[in-house]
Design a protein around this motif. Structure first.
Motif, short mmCIF file in Angstrom:
data_model
loop_
_atom_site.label_atom_id
_atom_site.label_comp_id
_atom_site.label_asym_id
_atom_site.label_seq_id
_atom_site.Cartn_x
_atom_site.Cartn_y
_atom_site.Cartn_z
N GLU A 197 -5.09 6.02 -0.67
CA GLU A 197 -3.89 5.19 -0.46
C GLU A 197 -3.32 5.41 0.94
N GLU A 237 1.79 1.95 -3.37
CA GLU A 237 0.72 2.58 -4.16
C GLU A 237 0.72 4.10 -3.95
N ASP A 253 -5.33 3.31 3.17
CA ASP A 253 -4.93 1.89 3.08
C ASP A 253 -3.67 1.63 3.92
N GLU A 294 0.83 -1.21 0.00
CA GLU A 294 0.00 0.00 0.00
C GLU A 294 0.87 1.26 0.00
MG LIG Z 1 -4.44 0.87 -2.09
#
Ligand SMILES: [Mg+2]
Length: 117
Positions: A65, A40, A68, A37
């Motif tokens: 993100e 990302e 996350d 994550e």
């Molecule tokens: Mg994500």
């Protein structure tokens, strides 16, 4: 930002448990997921100019993100028995030793280079 870390942790645990996903959340899997994550977040900067990256402030995709990353950090800390509040304060104290204000103020050098100033 008025919810406590405990409240947020309970929210992600509830989300997880409603789906019977605890069985997939071993420590290794949570460590991997946290880093995926975080990647990302980094991916949002791929091939972008500095100006384009700065324009991501307030961007919903960046917020998603970051959420996350936080969710997996909370799950990882819960699984590992880490008190994130205590861990953060302890790490800040360690970093204060490594980066004394008098030597590090306005400098971006790693702590190992600060003795040279
Ligand atoms: Mg994500």
């Amino acid at each position: 930002m008025s919810e406590s870390l405990e409240d947020l942790t309970q929210a992600v645990l509830n989300f997880r448990d409603e789906r019977n996903w605890a069985q997939f959340h071993g420590l290794r899997h949570l460590m991997v997921s946290l880093n995926l994550e975080a990647s990302e977040v980094l991916e949002l900067a791929q091939w972008k100019s500095d100006a384009e990256i700065e324009a991501l402030a307030g961007n919903q995709e960046l917020a998603d993100e970051c959420a996350d990353v936080l969710a997996y950090l909370l799950l990882l800390a819960n699984r590992a028995g880490i008190d994130l509040t205590a861990a953060l304060h302890a790490k800040l104290a360690k970093n204060a030793q490594k980066y004394p204000v008098g030597k590090s103020y306005g400098r971006r050098d790693k702590y190992s280079a600060l003795g040279e100033c």
